[in-house]
Design an enzyme around this catalytic site. Structure first.
Site, PDB file in Angstrom:
ATOM      1  N   GLU A 198      -5.958   1.875  -3.239  1.00  0.00           N
ATOM      2  CA  GLU A 198      -4.956   0.822  -3.377  1.00  0.00           C
ATOM      3  C   GLU A 198      -5.334  -0.067  -4.555  1.00  0.00           C
ATOM      4  O   GLU A 198      -6.441   0.027  -5.087  1.00  0.00           O
ATOM      5  CB  GLU A 198      -4.890  -0.019  -2.104  1.00  0.00           C
ATOM      6  N   GLU A 258      -3.286   7.544   7.178  1.00  0.00           N
ATOM      7  CA  GLU A 258      -3.797   8.513   6.221  1.00  0.00           C
ATOM      8  C   GLU A 258      -5.103   9.109   6.743  1.00  0.00           C
ATOM      9  O   GLU A 258      -5.733   8.579   7.662  1.00  0.00           O
ATOM     10  CB  GLU A 258      -4.029   7.865   4.849  1.00  0.00           C
ATOM     11  N   ASN A 304      -5.526  -4.130  -5.456  1.00  0.00           N
ATOM     12  CA  ASN A 304      -5.435  -5.509  -4.993  1.00  0.00           C
ATOM     13  C   ASN A 304      -4.997  -6.378  -6.165  1.00  0.00           C
ATOM     14  O   ASN A 304      -5.734  -6.525  -7.144  1.00  0.00           O
ATOM     15  CB  ASN A 304      -6.783  -5.985  -4.445  1.00  0.00           C
ATOM     16  N   LYS A 332       0.818  -1.220   0.000  1.00  0.00           N
ATOM     17  CA  LYS A 332       0.000   0.000   0.000  1.00  0.00           C
ATOM     18  C   LYS A 332       0.852   1.272   0.000  1.00  0.00           C
ATOM     19  O   LYS A 332       0.487   2.279  -0.610  1.00  0.00           O
ATOM     20  CB  LYS A 332      -0.956  -0.019   1.184  1.00  0.00           C
ATOM     21  N   GLU A 381      -9.022   0.143  -6.200  1.00  0.00           N
ATOM     22  CA  GLU A 381     -10.029   0.628  -5.262  1.00  0.00           C
ATOM     23  C   GLU A 381      -9.973   2.152  -5.140  1.00  0.00           C
ATOM     24  O   GLU A 381      -8.898   2.736  -5.080  1.00  0.00           O
ATOM     25  CB  GLU A 381      -9.821  -0.012  -3.886  1.00  0.00           C
TER      26      GLU A 381
END
Length: 674
Positions: free
Chosen positions: A288, A200, A290, A116, A275
């Site tokens: 992020e 974040e 996946n 990430k 995402e």
């Protein structure tokens, strides 16, 4: 094309991959831990190899054993499913070095996007709009607090290698940041072997929208529409749907093209998901990527007609995508409910044990069930809580919701608790039905948790009538017993009393409803008399005592399916998430019930009991220590989640009754106070 592939996973996703492999004529190899020797994926495979003890870090996460299993069985390729090693760059590289094809992206792509922190840096370099935050690994809880103060609350604490809600916390103050940071590191290390954590800004009121991408080894990448995964509880998805009721075609195109650009930047070859968090004004921010198959991939398959597992296998075998972006058409509406082994009425605590009854709905008329369990099988405490995924497809969102509600009513699970009542309640919630929800929906609508009275029956009298019908059918069954004394045969009375209350079987807040039942031409007419107001329910049903689902037509038009259970003179009915429990007594029985003594429950206020089966990982207090309300007492790990036990009141520890490392049963004594 491959002749044999190994599935480096377990549960429903292992079974899902095998289903497609068999369709393609490819032989399959299962791997399993000692706890999974009787599991469904082991039975489905052509071959199976035991790879170690129950804990995943000693079996499903041990790369050497999986690679050795490939060599021993002659498997040419490995499909990792999701979770475990699916986004492990080292495992993908090891497979490539050993001459085994990894059915997923190349290890360079996983390294760039699976992490990430690294993926966020890459997105920033590519001028993709990202959420403000601190993108370096944080070493100390004290540093995390300072960073959170700088960003501004609320913040999200995330494990770099996280996924599936593991290693993730939202903090609204310094105390929550300090404790959340420590918990995230522990969860991340246990689940992924990587304890790096970053922070974040938490965007309040967001929607979680993801774009499915698919790339091949020739540089072609397409996007397959979006999935709306905003219905979440504690950052774990509960219901997913495609398309999103919020996204318009222009936003879908913009998000899709950005996702494709990001995938091309890392030469992405396989199925993957980008995402985004989407604001009220449809502005979107990259979260992020996946680098694996998602749990919710079936909803995309539902609206595109594509088999994503088949596409992954074909791409891994070197085939070019057989379609272009303009060939992708979205058809109808698809929805998925995750059916988990947890108890929604006890704050979703994990529920393990034997599946005494397990009857999924029939896979007809757009209903699909992806599952990894079977009736009589065990749900172990070592792994994820998912039992199955229930997927439906309809011509539009309204039809999809109706199909899902009907399928949930028809999904029987006994022996353990499941979240089906919660799913059913969500599907009839006005905000969900209207499509007006964000990721905060569940927390906002159920601030005190989900209780049995969180959803009320739309017509309680109807359920009372069905309970009376069930009682009448049981009496008919008894009436048919041979050998009754002539002249003294059993006759069925027409009058009954339905007894309900806060605690059925006690004198607390009991309510009595007078009922009369008449049978004529196969129609059971139930009359309910409340204060002179008589309601009539004409019930037609072939239900027989012992059947788990009661299907009936009421008053000629209304068709229902309720799950039913009889416990002596008690009857339990569950319909659309509403739980209805009552006793069906004769008028004399009701009179006697009023005179029954009430059993007082034992006082457990000075005892700390295990709320679930699990592994006791920590005891934070000592004998003789003074404890204040809210203080951490112990931690229990089950189904890859750590659950902290807090003191309910002030007190002094008198005795520690369990040891760290011990496997606990439900209600097992851990700590006793003076």
């Amino acid at each position: 094309m491959f002749k044999k592939i190994l599935i480096a996973n377990r549960g429903e996703i292992a079974c899902r991959v095998m289903k497609t492999a068999k369709k393609m004529g490819i032989k399959t190899v299962a791997v399993y831990s000692e706890a999974d020797k009787e599991a469904r994926h082991v039975q489905m495979a052509d071959e199976a190899v035991c790879i170690g003890p129950a804990p995943s870090r000693e079996s499903y996460l041990v790369m050497d054993r999986i690679i050795q299993a490939c060599k021993d069985t002659g498997a040419e390729a490995v499909h990792p499913g999701y979770g475990f090693l699916s986004e492990n760059e080292q495992f993908a590289r090891r497979c490539e070095e050993e001459g085994i094809v990894f059915i997923g992206p190349k290890h360079q792509s996983i390294a760039a996007m699976g992490d990430k922190i690294a993926s966020k840096k890459l997105a920033i370099e590519a001028k993709v709009n990202t959420i403000p935050g601190f993108n370096e690994a944080i070493e100390k809880a004290e540093d995390a607090v300072k960073i959170a103060q700088g960003i501004g609350y609320p913040v999200m604490i995330k494990a770099s290698a996280g996924g599936g809600g593991k290693g993730l916390r939202v903090a609204f103050n310094d105390k929550e940041t300090f404790e959340g940071f420590t918990a995230c590191r522990t969860e991340a290390l246990n689940s992924f072997g990587d304890d790096r954590v970053f922070i974040e800004k938490f965007v309040e009121g967001p929607r979680h929208i993801e774009i499915q991408v698919l790339g091949d080894s020739q540089g072609n990448v397409v996007y397959l529409g979006e999935r709306d995964c905003s219905i979440q509880r504690r950052h774990q998805k509960v219901i997913e749907e495609a398309p999103s009721p919020f996204i318009d075609p222009a936003t879908r195109k913009a998000m899709g093209e950005q996702a494709v650009s990001l995938a091309k930047a890392v030469n992405y070859q396989s199925a993957g998901t980008v995402e985004f968090v989407v604001g009220k004004d449809k502005s979107f921010y990259f979260l992020e990527m996946n680098t694996r198959l998602q749990v919710e991939h079936p909803v995309t398959e539902g609206i595109t007609g594509l088999d994503l597992v088949e596409q992954m296998i074909r791409v891994a075998a070197g085939e070019k995508l057989a379609f272009k972006q303009e060939d992708i058409k979205l058809d109808g509406w698809s929805m998925e409910c995750r059916i988990n082994a947890d108890d929604p009425f006890r704050n979703f605590l994990p529920s393990t044990g034997r599946l005494v009854k397990y009857r999924p709905p029939a896979e007809i008329d757009g209903v699909r069930v992806d599952t990894g369990v079977y009736e009589g099988g065990e749900i172990p405490m070592y792994y994820d809580s998912m039992i199955a995924k229930l997927i439906v497809h309809g011509k539009d969102r309204t039809e999809a919701i109706e199909k899902m509600r009907s399928a949930l009513n028809d999904f029987v699970i006994r022996g353990i608790h499941s979240n089906i009542p919660f799913q059913a309640a969500l599907l009839q919630h006005p905000r969900f039905v209207s499509g007006d929800f964000t990721t905060g929906f569940i927390a906002e609508e159920y601030p005190d948790g989900f209780k049995k009275d969180s959803v009320q029956p739309s017509d309680p009298k109807r359920l009372a009538a069905l309970a009376a019908f069930m009682r009448y059918r049981y009496l008919e069954h008894i009436q048919m017993i041979d050998g009754q004394l002539a002249g003294h045969e059993m006759t069925i009375a027409k009058k009954f009393v339905i007894v309900t209350g806060t605690r059925v079987g006690s004198s607390d807040d009991i309510q009595e409803i007078a009922i009369r039942v008449e049978l004529k031409d196969g129609v059971y007419s139930v009359y309910i008399d409340e204060e002179g107001d008589v309601s009539r329910y004409n019930i037609v049903s072939n239900w027989r005592p012992g059947e788990l689902c009661l299907r009936a037509t009421i008053n000629g038009t209304h068709k229902i399916t309720a799950q039913v259970e009889r416990k002596g003179v008690k009857y339990v009915l569950v319909l659309d998430g509403a739980h209805y429990e009552c006793m069906v007594l004769s008028p004399l029985g009701a009179e006697l019930q009023r005179r029954m003594l009430v059993k007082v429950p034992p006082d457990t206020s000075k005892l700390v009991l295990s709320p679930m089966p699990g592994l006791l990982t920590n005891i934070s207090v000592k004998v003789g220590e003074a404890v204040t309300a809210g203080q951490k007492l112990a931690a229990i790990e089950a189904m890859k989640m750590e659950n902290t036990l807090l003191a309910a009141q002030d007190g002094v520890v008198a005795e520690i009754c369990a040891n760290v490392g011990e496997s606990l049963a439900v209600d097992q004594l851990i700590i006793r106070f003076e």
